[in-house]
Design an enzyme around this catalytic site. Sequence first.
Site, PDB file in Angstrom:
ATOM      1  N   ASP A  23       3.546   9.529  -1.526  1.00  0.00           N
ATOM      2  CA  ASP A  23       2.359   8.795  -1.058  1.00  0.00           C
ATOM      3  C   ASP A  23       2.099   7.675  -2.054  1.00  0.00           C
ATOM      4  O   ASP A  23       2.157   7.913  -3.266  1.00  0.00           O
ATOM      5  CB  ASP A  23       1.153   9.752  -1.028  1.00  0.00           C
ATOM      6  CG  ASP A  23       0.205   9.471   0.131  1.00  0.00           C
ATOM      7  OD1 ASP A  23       0.125   8.312   0.542  1.00  0.00           O
ATOM      8  OD2 ASP A  23      -0.460  10.419   0.599  1.00  0.00           O
ATOM      9  N   HIS A  67       0.812  -1.225   0.000  1.00  0.00           N
ATOM     10  CA  HIS A  67       0.000   0.000   0.000  1.00  0.00           C
ATOM     11  C   HIS A  67       0.844   1.274   0.000  1.00  0.00           C
ATOM     12  O   HIS A  67       0.305   2.369  -0.078  1.00  0.00           O
ATOM     13  CB  HIS A  67      -0.944  -0.002   1.205  1.00  0.00           C
ATOM     14  CG  HIS A  67      -2.040  -1.019   1.078  1.00  0.00           C
ATOM     15  ND1 HIS A  67      -3.310  -0.689   0.679  1.00  0.00           N
ATOM     16  CD2 HIS A  67      -2.040  -2.363   1.254  1.00  0.00           C
ATOM     17  CE1 HIS A  67      -4.063  -1.783   0.635  1.00  0.00           C
ATOM     18  NE2 HIS A  67      -3.303  -2.821   0.981  1.00  0.00           N
TER      19      HIS A  67
HETATM   20  P1  ADQ Z   1      -2.733   6.438   4.420  1.00  0.00           P
HETATM   21  O1  ADQ Z   1      -1.320   6.879   4.542  1.00  0.00           O
HETATM   22  O2  ADQ Z   1      -3.475   6.295   5.681  1.00  0.00           O
HETATM   23  O3  ADQ Z   1      -2.873   5.095   3.571  1.00  0.00           O
HETATM   24  P2  ADQ Z   1      -4.727   7.743   2.588  1.00  0.00           P
HETATM   25  O4  ADQ Z   1      -4.698   6.963   1.342  1.00  0.00           O
HETATM   26  O5  ADQ Z   1      -4.915   9.200   2.354  1.00  0.00           O
HETATM   27  O6  ADQ Z   1      -3.418   7.587   3.463  1.00  0.00           O
HETATM   28  O7  ADQ Z   1      -5.909   7.205   3.470  1.00  0.00           O
HETATM   29  C1  ADQ Z   1      -6.259   7.846   4.655  1.00  0.00           C
HETATM   30  C2  ADQ Z   1      -7.696   7.471   5.029  1.00  0.00           C
HETATM   31  O8  ADQ Z   1      -7.940   7.974   6.326  1.00  0.00           O
HETATM   32  C3  ADQ Z   1      -8.707   8.091   4.083  1.00  0.00           C
HETATM   33  O9  ADQ Z   1      -9.708   7.156   3.789  1.00  0.00           O
HETATM   34  C4  ADQ Z   1      -9.262   9.284   4.875  1.00  0.00           C
HETATM   35  O10 ADQ Z   1     -10.615   9.535   4.658  1.00  0.00           O
HETATM   36  C5  ADQ Z   1      -9.045   8.859   6.306  1.00  0.00           C
HETATM   37  N1  ADQ Z   1      -8.725  10.081   7.093  1.00  0.00           N
HETATM   38  C6  ADQ Z   1      -7.623  10.841   7.006  1.00  0.00           C
HETATM   39  N2  ADQ Z   1      -7.702  11.864   7.871  1.00  0.00           N
HETATM   40  C7  ADQ Z   1      -8.891  11.744   8.494  1.00  0.00           C
HETATM   41  C8  ADQ Z   1      -9.547  12.501   9.510  1.00  0.00           C
HETATM   42  N3  ADQ Z   1      -8.991  13.575  10.066  1.00  0.00           N
HETATM   43  N4  ADQ Z   1     -10.746  12.068   9.893  1.00  0.00           N
HETATM   44  C9  ADQ Z   1     -11.314  10.980   9.359  1.00  0.00           C
HETATM   45  N5  ADQ Z   1     -10.745  10.233   8.422  1.00  0.00           N
HETATM   46  C10 ADQ Z   1      -9.542  10.607   7.993  1.00  0.00           C
HETATM   47  C11 ADQ Z   1      -1.948   4.160   2.983  1.00  0.00           C
HETATM   48  C12 ADQ Z   1      -0.968   4.757   1.986  1.00  0.00           C
HETATM   49  C13 ADQ Z   1      -1.702   5.512   0.902  1.00  0.00           C
HETATM   50  C14 ADQ Z   1      -2.722   4.593   0.223  1.00  0.00           C
HETATM   51  C15 ADQ Z   1      -3.579   3.868   1.252  1.00  0.00           C
HETATM   52  C16 ADQ Z   1      -4.425   2.774   0.601  1.00  0.00           C
HETATM   53  O11 ADQ Z   1      -0.038   5.604   2.649  1.00  0.00           O
HETATM   54  O12 ADQ Z   1      -0.794   6.020  -0.067  1.00  0.00           O
HETATM   55  O13 ADQ Z   1      -3.547   5.370  -0.618  1.00  0.00           O
HETATM   56  O14 ADQ Z   1      -2.784   3.244   2.251  1.00  0.00           O
HETATM   57  O15 ADQ Z   1      -3.640   1.867  -0.102  1.00  0.00           O
END
Ligand code: ADQ
Length: 487
Positions: A382, A175
């Site tokens: 990312d 991921h």
């Molecule tokens: P993350 O590094 O966690 O994931 P991301 O893909 O942006 O990053 O996912 C974060 C999730 O957390 C999103 O669904 C978002 O809605 C939720 N989130 C973030 N901040 C929030 C808040 N303040 N309140 C509620 N919800 C919040 C890792 C990798 C990414 C990859 C994903 C999936 O780092 O690059 O996209 O896995 O593979």
Amino acid sequence: MHDESGAGGGRPLVVVANRMPVRRAGEGDTAHWETSPGGLVSAIAPVLRERRGTWVGWNGTASDEVGAGDAAADAFEHDGMRIRPMALTRADLDSFYYGFSNETLWPLYHDAIRFPRFHRRWWWPFRDVNERYARAAAEAAGDGADVWVHDYQLQLAPAMIREQSPGSRIGFFLHIPFPPEELFAKMPWRRQVLEGLLGADVIGFHTKLSAQNFSRAARQFTTARGSDSHLEYDGRRIACKAFPISIDTGAIDSIAREDETGRRAAVLRESLGGRRIILGVDRMDYTKGIDVRLRAFEDMLETGRASADEVVLMQVAVPSRESVGDYADLRRTVEEHVGRINGRFASGGNAAVYYLYRGLDFRDLVASYMAADVMMVTPFRDGMNLVAKEFCAARADEDGVLVLSEFAGAALELLQAMLVNPYDIDGMSAALDRALRMSEDERRRRMRTLRRTVSRHDVYRWADSFLTELATAPGKDSTRHEPAARA
Ligand code: ADQ
């Protein structure tokens, strides 16, 4: 909306991930398991139900009992899924999770924005915990299953599962990005990690670049041979491919159209004084570029291109890995910076930055996306970044501008976003300025195309394409029948 039969011809499916897909809710007599929110679980749960599958993952609590993770007796059914919880001790979590996973692998794989720490005292527990997950997965796989292992914490598990369950087909999905070979080379256990991954038949990444980085490192440091997309290793043919993950677009679109969500978006806009809203939503992580986003906004305030009377930056940061020093430092830096900006630029009772250090529930999250004029997603690196995709899915009104780092995997698909380089603060503040001034026509044109992209490629399609690839993987002895030149 999606095919729940899943690919795999009826073979059982075993999913192995750091965490279980359920969490504990309620207290005392009302304590119960509930399915965790999130796209990954929603996408995989229907396939697991259909295929009599098992999900192996950590139960979310730190036990003090040594060897607790080997107890198989506590597997249970929830919501049609069989769950095999792994118990981890406090010491396991310190070394395997916070240590090797999050202080060694996470920084190394994200371009070493922070210095990765390499300690043997973390490496051995990391191996040991991977071995325990692999044993649980092999037990669940029985005579043979399709086993899907997830993420950087479990990179050694594929080879360990293969050894214990040779009849299984094994898939692995990373991921986070896989780093370029010259960065990866720094890791003292680089060969072992690569050999762990090479136990899989299909190795999936978000981007072709990550697949290529992995394949090159494997050819450099192991006996694997082949091309950027296929490797031959140990008499097997292994696919290394991009499967860009996505979101449950339909679910976000529906909640965005509900009156209650619209009402909450309106309340938020009003509570921020009817000003234009620039939004940031992230885990509090140093890869996400929260600090440079603040600097770009500060630059706009300093140069008079924005004022707190008219514009507010709303930053929601969900707490993450707080016991790791780099994360605690980041939080302190961000909060001091927010304080400085507000101290200098607040005007007439209006703070320039509205900062929340907590998670939002799903409806409030969607309401925030709907309330924003500009969404800033500015990671230094990312794997994908789901926030960028969620923002587009939430904009049923076809308005709003996405400013997106070119170093997020999502930038390869979301081409109508305003792409920025997070290392270039001047460039980011210019892009922010342009985003705030963009005409409605241009905003709508871009958003319509962005929305088409995220509705065509949702998380169900992602899971289906990975499992289809796994179901047709050639597996053992395949290289004896196919000449290497075709790889
Ligand atoms: P993350 O590094 O966690 O994931 P991301 O893909 O942006 O990053 O996912 C974060 C999730 O957390 C999103 O669904 C978002 O809605 C939720 N989130 C973030 N901040 C929030 C808040 N303040 N309140 C509620 N919800 C919040 C890792 C990798 C990414 C990859 C994903 C999936 O780092 O690059 O996209 O896995 O593979």
